[in-house]
Design a protein around this motif. Structure first.
Motif, PDB file in Angstrom:
ATOM      1  N   ASN A  77       0.834  -1.198   0.000  1.00  0.00           N
ATOM      2  CA  ASN A  77       0.000   0.000   0.000  1.00  0.00           C
ATOM      3  C   ASN A  77       0.875   1.258   0.000  1.00  0.00           C
ATOM      4  O   ASN A  77       1.576   1.523   0.974  1.00  0.00           O
ATOM      5  CB  ASN A  77      -0.914   0.000   1.221  1.00  0.00           C
ATOM      6  CG  ASN A  77      -1.921   1.141   1.184  1.00  0.00           C
ATOM      7  OD1 ASN A  77      -1.827   2.056   0.374  1.00  0.00           O
ATOM      8  ND2 ASN A  77      -2.899   1.077   2.073  1.00  0.00           N
ATOM      9  N   PRO A  78       0.857   2.064  -1.079  1.00  0.00           N
ATOM     10  CA  PRO A  78       1.709   3.268  -1.126  1.00  0.00           C
ATOM     11  C   PRO A  78       1.442   4.235   0.015  1.00  0.00           C
ATOM     12  O   PRO A  78       2.362   4.939   0.450  1.00  0.00           O
ATOM     13  CB  PRO A  78       1.352   3.894  -2.481  1.00  0.00           C
ATOM     14  CG  PRO A  78       0.835   2.759  -3.304  1.00  0.00           C
ATOM     15  CD  PRO A  78       0.123   1.871  -2.346  1.00  0.00           C
ATOM     16  N   ALA A  79       0.220   4.294   0.528  1.00  0.00           N
ATOM     17  CA  ALA A  79      -0.101   5.207   1.620  1.00  0.00           C
ATOM     18  C   ALA A  79       0.688   4.885   2.878  1.00  0.00           C
ATOM     19  O   ALA A  79       0.925   5.759   3.720  1.00  0.00           O
ATOM     20  CB  ALA A  79      -1.603   5.158   1.911  1.00  0.00           C
ATOM     21  N   ILE A  80       1.105   3.629   3.030  1.00  0.00           N
ATOM     22  CA  ILE A  80       1.928   3.217   4.169  1.00  0.00           C
ATOM     23  C   ILE A  80       3.407   3.269   3.806  1.00  0.00           C
ATOM     24  O   ILE A  80       4.250   3.695   4.610  1.00  0.00           O
ATOM     25  CB  ILE A  80       1.535   1.800   4.632  1.00  0.00           C
ATOM     26  CG1 ILE A  80       0.077   1.784   5.107  1.00  0.00           C
ATOM     27  CG2 ILE A  80       2.462   1.314   5.742  1.00  0.00           C
ATOM     28  CD1 ILE A  80      -0.423   0.401   5.467  1.00  0.00           C
ATOM     29  N   LEU A  81       3.728   2.850   2.589  1.00  0.00           N
ATOM     30  CA  LEU A  81       5.135   2.741   2.198  1.00  0.00           C
ATOM     31  C   LEU A  81       5.814   4.098   2.026  1.00  0.00           C
ATOM     32  O   LEU A  81       6.993   4.244   2.358  1.00  0.00           O
ATOM     33  CB  LEU A  81       5.254   1.939   0.898  1.00  0.00           C
ATOM     34  CG  LEU A  81       4.800   0.478   0.969  1.00  0.00           C
ATOM     35  CD1 LEU A  81       5.058  -0.219  -0.356  1.00  0.00           C
ATOM     36  CD2 LEU A  81       5.508  -0.254   2.099  1.00  0.00           C
ATOM     37  N   ILE A  82       5.095   5.082   1.518  1.00  0.00           N
ATOM     38  CA  ILE A  82       5.719   6.391   1.269  1.00  0.00           C
ATOM     39  C   ILE A  82       6.204   7.041   2.575  1.00  0.00           C
ATOM     40  O   ILE A  82       7.373   7.435   2.678  1.00  0.00           O
ATOM     41  CB  ILE A  82       4.761   7.312   0.497  1.00  0.00           C
ATOM     42  CG1 ILE A  82       4.611   6.817  -0.940  1.00  0.00           C
ATOM     43  CG2 ILE A  82       5.280   8.751   0.498  1.00  0.00           C
ATOM     44  CD1 ILE A  82       3.605   7.589  -1.760  1.00  0.00           C
ATOM     45  N   PRO A  83       5.358   7.189   3.606  1.00  0.00           N
ATOM     46  CA  PRO A  83       5.886   7.763   4.852  1.00  0.00           C
ATOM     47  C   PRO A  83       6.958   6.893   5.498  1.00  0.00           C
ATOM     48  O   PRO A  83       7.894   7.407   6.115  1.00  0.00           O
ATOM     49  CB  PRO A  83       4.642   7.877   5.753  1.00  0.00           C
ATOM     50  CG  PRO A  83       3.618   6.991   5.143  1.00  0.00           C
ATOM     51  CD  PRO A  83       3.890   6.970   3.690  1.00  0.00           C
ATOM     52  N   THR A  84       6.842   5.572   5.349  1.00  0.00           N
ATOM     53  CA  THR A  84       7.882   4.679   5.884  1.00  0.00           C
ATOM     54  C   THR A  84       9.212   4.935   5.195  1.00  0.00           C
ATOM     55  O   THR A  84      10.263   4.993   5.855  1.00  0.00           O
ATOM     56  CB  THR A  84       7.473   3.210   5.692  1.00  0.00           C
ATOM     57  OG1 THR A  84       6.243   2.964   6.377  1.00  0.00           O
ATOM     58  CG2 THR A  84       8.541   2.276   6.238  1.00  0.00           C
ATOM     59  N   ALA A  85       9.179   5.092   3.869  1.00  0.00           N
ATOM     60  CA  ALA A  85      10.406   5.359   3.114  1.00  0.00           C
ATOM     61  C   ALA A  85      11.038   6.674   3.530  1.00  0.00           C
ATOM     62  O   ALA A  85      12.268   6.787   3.656  1.00  0.00           O
ATOM     63  CB  ALA A  85      10.102   5.368   1.616  1.00  0.00           C
ATOM     64  N   ILE A  86      10.213   7.692   3.756  1.00  0.00           N
ATOM     65  CA  ILE A  86      10.740   9.007   4.134  1.00  0.00           C
ATOM     66  C   ILE A  86      11.342   8.959   5.536  1.00  0.00           C
ATOM     67  O   ILE A  86      12.448   9.456   5.774  1.00  0.00           O
ATOM     68  CB  ILE A  86       9.624  10.061   4.053  1.00  0.00           C
ATOM     69  CG1 ILE A  86       9.211  10.268   2.588  1.00  0.00           C
ATOM     70  CG2 ILE A  86      10.071  11.380   4.677  1.00  0.00           C
ATOM     71  CD1 ILE A  86       8.017  11.180   2.412  1.00  0.00           C
ATOM     72  N   ILE A  87      10.651   8.339   6.478  1.00  0.00           N
ATOM     73  CA  ILE A  87      11.139   8.287   7.858  1.00  0.00           C
ATOM     74  C   ILE A  87      12.434   7.493   7.962  1.00  0.00           C
ATOM     75  O   ILE A  87      13.338   7.843   8.731  1.00  0.00           O
ATOM     76  CB  ILE A  87      10.061   7.672   8.774  1.00  0.00           C
ATOM     77  CG1 ILE A  87       8.874   8.633   8.881  1.00  0.00           C
ATOM     78  CG2 ILE A  87      10.620   7.365  10.163  1.00  0.00           C
ATOM     79  CD1 ILE A  87       7.680   8.058   9.600  1.00  0.00           C
ATOM     80  N   SER A  88      12.565   6.432   7.181  1.00  0.00           N
ATOM     81  CA  SER A  88      13.747   5.565   7.255  1.00  0.00           C
ATOM     82  C   SER A  88      14.828   5.933   6.244  1.00  0.00           C
ATOM     83  O   SER A  88      15.864   5.272   6.180  1.00  0.00           O
ATOM     84  CB  SER A  88      13.340   4.110   7.046  1.00  0.00           C
ATOM     85  OG  SER A  88      12.762   3.934   5.765  1.00  0.00           O
ATOM     86  N   THR A  89      14.590   6.971   5.426  1.00  0.00           N
ATOM     87  CA  THR A  89      15.533   7.386   4.372  1.00  0.00           C
ATOM     88  C   THR A  89      15.844   6.210   3.453  1.00  0.00           C
ATOM     89  O   THR A  89      17.000   5.996   3.072  1.00  0.00           O
ATOM     90  CB  THR A  89      16.837   7.953   4.975  1.00  0.00           C
ATOM     91  OG1 THR A  89      16.522   8.727   6.130  1.00  0.00           O
ATOM     92  CG2 THR A  89      17.546   8.860   3.978  1.00  0.00           C
TER      93      THR A  89
END
Length: 387
Positions: A77-89
């Motif tokens: 789900n991009p709605a979950i993956l996008i903020p995860t990617a940003i927070i974890s760089t």
């Protein structure tokens, strides 16, 4: 371990985001957001690490990386993956993140001044070798799809799972660091104030490093890869070999940098290796054929990274031990911001002004940085050179 994991994920990360439905412009925003959030985490770690504990902060950031890998391995789900990617760089090979920053601070804390540059060189060499190995490990995606008949999406999920396990292993190692990793003089009730001399030096270095970073962002690996692809029609397999060779040469340069710095000094090593490399950068587009372009690019790789361990060592050397965490968190702030901007500008230049134009612009900016650095800091000596 952490560099190896970040390396192979960074190679396919943009492709994975496109597979789950993100357009190219959104992928760029995710990468930029991750870098900006990493800058924020650097500041947080720089100001709080000595109060909370450096080992605890490393474990925390390692846990974030491991959890992010697990989320990417099991969710689409991009709605979950996008903020995860940003927070974890996610998607970056590292270098500006809080983990790398704290590692450099701890290394300076736990070794004598005379051995600091050599230890930084060894660390950079191992990181470069791990990065090179991680890039080659990307072939596992093809193996998973051909041998085990996994879909493209499923093969990427397996790689994210490996990423999570590797970061979990790094987390366990961080938890086993000795008490020597912590600062000897800790201000429990407030952040340690920086001395006026440190403030002046760090302000100057931050501005200079941001100039160098902006120039480097004009010729990132992705953009150079695109240049080779368009200019000479090279396939991704050949381009991959070029960049793998470049990483190996960079690993060699780190060891050479430490040996040279012991003889001529840190600033001299930084400038006298970096300036010729930047002159080569300016000349790459003017080479008459593919062979000469590759030769010049690889020659540049042998020299252009010598300033990495020497720069890191120099910054830690000219500040007090209790100031190192704070300084390490601050000094990369302008570098991260300019690095986030310059690739977008380079893409515009390549598309509308000239495919090869970023090379001479980048080389000129970085050469100006070298000369300014030399004349500004040639008399500011680290402790081992003063003795």
């Amino acid at each position: 371990m952490q560099s190896f994991a970040s390396s192979f994920v960074s190679v396919f990360f943009a492709v994975f985001l496109s597979v789950i439905g993100l357009p190219l412009w959104q992928i760029g925003l995710v990468l930029t957001g991750g870098l900006l959030f990493s800058t924020f985490l650097n500041l947080v770690a720089g100001f709080l690490a000595d109060q909370v504990g450096r080992r605890k902060m490393l474990v925390l950031f390692g846990l974030i990386a491991a959890l992010s890998g697990g989320i990417f391995a099991g969710i689409s789900n991009p709605a979950i993956l996008i903020p995860t990617a940003i927070i974890s760089t996610m998607g970056y090979r590292g270098g500006f993140g809080p983990i790398q920053m704290l590692e450099r601070v701890i290394l300076a804390q736990t070794c004598p001044d005379e051995k600091r540059t050599r230890m930084y060189a060894i660390r950079s060499t191992l990181s470069s070798l791990a990065t090179s190995g991680g890039s080659l490990f990307m072939g596992m995606v093809v193996l998973l799809q051909s041998r085990f008949s996994l879909s493209e999406l499923a093969s990427y999920r397996v790689m994210f799972g490996l990423y999570a396990l590797l970061n979990l292993g790094a987390l366990i190692l961080y938890s086993q660091l000795s008490s020597r990793a912590e600062v000897e003089v800790v201000a429990k009730d407030r952040v340690v104030p920086l001395s006026p001399e440190t403030k002046r030096n760090i302000l100057k270095l931050s501005l200079l490093f941001s100039m160098d970073s902006f120039g480097g962002g004009l010729i990132t690996s992705s953009l150079v890869s695109y240049w080779f692809f368009v200019r000479f029609g090279l396939g991704m397999d050949v381009i991959g070999v070029i960049f793998s060779a470049s990483s190996l040469l960079s690993a060699l340069s780190f060891i050479l940098a430490a040996c040279i710095a012991e003889r001529i000094g840190l600033i001299n090593t930084m400038v006298f290796s970096h300036l010729p490399a930047n002159m080569m950068t300016m000349m790459i587009p003017f080479m008459p054929n593919l062979a000469s372009s590759i030769l010049l690019y690889l020659s540049r790789a042998l020299l252009s990274q010598m300033d990495v361990p020497t720069r890191q060592s120099y910054v830690m050397a000219i500040v007090k031990p209790e100031e190192r965490s704070c300084v390490a968190g601050i000094i990369n702030l302008p570098r991260s911001l300019t690095l986030a901007v310059s690739p977008s500008l380079a893409g515009f230049i390549m598309e509308f002004l000239g495919l090869s134009l970023p090379f001479p612009i980048a080389g000129g900016l970085k050469a100006a940085y070298d000369l300014t650095l030399y004349f500004t800091f040639k008399d500011v000596k680290p402790p081992e050179e003063r003795r």
